[in-house]
Write an enzyme that holds these catalytic residues in place. Structure first.
Site, mmCIF file in Angstrom:
data_model
loop_
_atom_site.group_PDB
_atom_site.id
_atom_site.type_symbol
_atom_site.label_atom_id
_atom_site.label_comp_id
_atom_site.label_asym_id
_atom_site.label_seq_id
_atom_site.Cartn_x
_atom_site.Cartn_y
_atom_site.Cartn_z
ATOM 1 N N ARG A 189 -48.980 3.311 -18.458
ATOM 2 C CA ARG A 189 -50.290 2.983 -17.862
ATOM 3 C C ARG A 189 -50.716 4.230 -17.095
ATOM 4 O O ARG A 189 -50.043 4.658 -16.155
ATOM 5 C CB ARG A 189 -50.180 1.785 -16.934
ATOM 6 C CG ARG A 189 -51.421 1.617 -16.074
ATOM 7 C CD ARG A 189 -51.481 0.285 -15.364
ATOM 8 N NE ARG A 189 -51.792 -0.769 -16.311
ATOM 9 C CZ ARG A 189 -52.193 -1.991 -15.960
ATOM 10 N NH1 ARG A 189 -52.317 -2.304 -14.687
ATOM 11 N NH2 ARG A 189 -52.459 -2.904 -16.876
ATOM 12 N N HIS B 21 -57.448 -0.743 -23.373
ATOM 13 C CA HIS B 21 -56.401 -1.674 -22.913
ATOM 14 C C HIS B 21 -56.010 -2.554 -24.113
ATOM 15 O O HIS B 21 -56.252 -3.764 -24.124
ATOM 16 C CB HIS B 21 -56.932 -2.521 -21.749
ATOM 17 C CG HIS B 21 -55.858 -3.188 -20.948
ATOM 18 N ND1 HIS B 21 -54.509 -3.035 -21.186
ATOM 19 C CD2 HIS B 21 -55.946 -4.042 -19.871
ATOM 20 C CE1 HIS B 21 -53.825 -3.748 -20.302
ATOM 21 N NE2 HIS B 21 -54.659 -4.360 -19.510
ATOM 22 N N GLN C 73 -54.020 -5.977 -23.865
ATOM 23 C CA GLN C 73 -54.778 -7.092 -23.302
ATOM 24 C C GLN C 73 -55.627 -7.762 -24.383
ATOM 25 O O GLN C 73 -55.676 -8.998 -24.481
ATOM 26 C CB GLN C 73 -55.674 -6.614 -22.160
ATOM 27 C CG GLN C 73 -56.433 -7.731 -21.494
ATOM 28 C CD GLN C 73 -55.524 -8.687 -20.742
ATOM 29 O OE1 GLN C 73 -54.728 -8.257 -19.909
ATOM 30 N NE2 GLN C 73 -55.621 -9.980 -21.029
ATOM 31 N N ASP D 30 -64.937 -8.509 -16.608
ATOM 32 C CA ASP D 30 -63.852 -7.760 -15.956
ATOM 33 C C ASP D 30 -64.391 -7.288 -14.603
ATOM 34 O O ASP D 30 -65.599 -7.404 -14.324
ATOM 35 C CB ASP D 30 -63.475 -6.565 -16.857
ATOM 36 C CG ASP D 30 -62.216 -5.838 -16.412
ATOM 37 O OD1 ASP D 30 -61.504 -6.325 -15.516
ATOM 38 O OD2 ASP D 30 -61.951 -4.760 -16.978
ATOM 39 N N CYS E 253 -59.324 -10.585 -18.011
ATOM 40 C CA CYS E 253 -57.972 -10.020 -18.113
ATOM 41 C C CYS E 253 -57.182 -10.161 -16.826
ATOM 42 O O CYS E 253 -55.956 -10.069 -16.844
ATOM 43 C CB CYS E 253 -58.049 -8.566 -18.553
ATOM 44 S SG CYS E 253 -58.875 -7.467 -17.384
ATOM 45 N N ARG F 93 -49.799 -12.307 -22.809
ATOM 46 C CA ARG F 93 -49.443 -10.879 -22.782
ATOM 47 C C ARG F 93 -47.969 -10.710 -23.175
ATOM 48 O O ARG F 93 -47.618 -9.828 -23.966
ATOM 49 C CB ARG F 93 -49.671 -10.292 -21.378
ATOM 50 C CG ARG F 93 -51.132 -10.078 -20.990
ATOM 51 C CD ARG F 93 -51.786 -8.936 -21.754
ATOM 52 N NE ARG F 93 -51.077 -7.665 -21.582
ATOM 53 C CZ ARG F 93 -51.236 -6.817 -20.550
ATOM 54 N NH1 ARG F 93 -52.097 -7.103 -19.590
ATOM 55 N NH2 ARG F 93 -50.552 -5.677 -20.496
HETATM 56 N N1 NVA Z 1 -60.740 -2.599 -16.239
HETATM 57 C C1 NVA Z 1 -59.654 -2.896 -15.328
HETATM 58 C C2 NVA Z 1 -58.611 -3.714 -16.007
HETATM 59 C C3 NVA Z 1 -57.453 -4.112 -15.136
HETATM 60 C C4 NVA Z 1 -56.380 -4.845 -15.879
HETATM 61 C C5 NVA Z 1 -59.076 -1.595 -14.797
HETATM 62 O O1 NVA Z 1 -58.935 -0.654 -15.576
HETATM 63 O O2 NVA Z 1 -58.767 -1.531 -13.608
HETATM 64 N N1 CP Z 2 -54.560 -7.548 -17.047
HETATM 65 C C1 CP Z 2 -53.689 -6.641 -16.598
HETATM 66 O O1 CP Z 2 -53.378 -5.650 -17.263
HETATM 67 O O2 CP Z 2 -53.152 -6.930 -15.387
HETATM 68 P P1 CP Z 2 -52.288 -5.975 -14.466
HETATM 69 O O3 CP Z 2 -53.171 -4.877 -13.975
HETATM 70 O O4 CP Z 2 -51.783 -6.861 -13.363
HETATM 71 O O5 CP Z 2 -51.145 -5.395 -15.272
#
Ligand code: NVA
Ligand code: CP
Length: 310
Positions: free
Chosen positions: A110, A137, A140, A226, A266, A294
């Site tokens: 990540r 992502h 997800q 989101d 998500c 997930r």
């Molecule tokens: N769009 C959000 C998703 C979090 C799971 C982010 O990137 O923070």
């Molecule tokens: N939806 C998702 O990826 O959640 P986290 O940021 O908690 O991993």
């Protein structure tokens, strides 16, 4: 352990890395793996395999789902963050990839720019999975579509309404629509539109852009949104609060969608910002199934990347 003579490796860096056939396999496999989990039947094809998880951003779901999933499949995990590894002290990503991938069988990352995970993958001896980048992502959306299928059957020919930021989730929905044959209705505030080149989709035939979020939701089979401010964009928080005020999924938007429309998010969610509490906590919401799924889809993904079609 992995060695230099290993066969060609496949990475999962964006949704478009897999075909419709790959997804058909993954969804079927995830259903089987989930069923076994629910009946306490062991499923341990990854005994003695190790997953390295590298987090340069915060996480709850991604960490728990990959970590629990890997242990359930008989393997183990190594958890690294920017702060507690040399990644945070400017060791080149290429060097990190060469080192880490000599010791583990699979890597989940990540991070910020997609270019970073691509650089890691280019120097990795083992498959690399995108656990979220600024651009995508995929894990997800894999879970979201599996969840849709569980509740409503095939997503082919259906309409998904995206209400909010033209972000990593929106980009990945666009890729999924092109591969799996559905349509995305996208409504974002001005200045936060999806960029087809960044999203990496070939044409605009699988998505339609709407200025008005209500119009995007009209007749949709799934309404999804989101956070207004994704991780890494916190400096824009105040400007985004103002720009996104009308992009809050509420009961009116759900009413204009199909009567059996689902709501997805998500997570993490901010009730009263991108979604009203009575929607996310209401009867059309499947957000807890999404979160649980997930783990099941990622178990299928890890198995597929390491062992192929079983
Ligand atoms: N769009 C959000 C998703 C979090 C799971 C982010 O990137 O923070
Ligand atoms: N939806 C998702 O990826 O959640 P986290 O940021 O908690 O991993």
């Amino acid at each position: 352990m992995s060695n230099a003579a290993a066969p060609a490796i496949r990475h999962y860096l964006q949704f478009a890395d897999f075909s419709a056939d790959d997804y058909a396999h993954l969804f079927a496999r995830a259903a089987l793996i989930k069923k076994k989990f629910k009946t306490y039947e062991k499923h341990q094809p990854l005994t003695d395999r190790t997953l390295a998880m590298i987090f340069e951003k915060a996480s709850t779901r991604t960490r728990v789902s990959f970590e629990a999933g890997m242990y359930q499949m008989g393997g183990s995990v190594v958890h690294l963050t920017t702060g507690d590894s040399q990644l945070g002290r400017a060791e080149p990503i290429e060097d990190s990839a060469k080192v880490i991938s000599r010791m583990v069988d699979l890597v989940m990352i990540r991070t910020f720019e997609q270019a970073k995970i691509e650089a890691f993958a280019a120097h990795s001896r083992v498959p690399v999975i995108n656990g979220l980048t600024n651009e995508f992502h995929p894990c997800q959306i894999l879970a979201d579509i599996f969840t849709f299928i569980e509740h409503r059957g095939s997503i082919k020919g259906k309409t998904v309404a995206w209400v909010g930021d033209g972000n990593n989730m929106a980009n990945t929905w666009l890729q999924a629509a092109e591969i799996l044959g559905f349509t995305v209705h996208v409504s974002t505030p001005t200045g936060y539109e999806v960029d087809q080149a960044v999203a990496g989709v070939r044409s605009s035939s699988s998505y339609k852009v709407f200025k008005d979020p209500m119009e995007a939701c009209r007749g949709a089979d799934l309404v999804t949104t989101d956070v207004w401010t994704s991780m890494g964009y916190e400096a824009e928080n105040e400007a985004r609060r103002q720009a996104f005020a009308d992009w809050c999924v509420d009961q009116d938007m759900m009413r204009i969608a199909q009567p059996d429309a689902l709501f997805m998010h998500c997570l993490p969610a901010h009730r009263g910002e991108e979604v009203q509490a009575d929607v996310i906590d209401g009867p059309q919401s499947v957000v807890w199934d999404e979160a649980e799924n997930r783990m099941h889809v990622q178990k299928a993904l890890m198995e597929y990347l390491l062992l192929g079609k079983l």
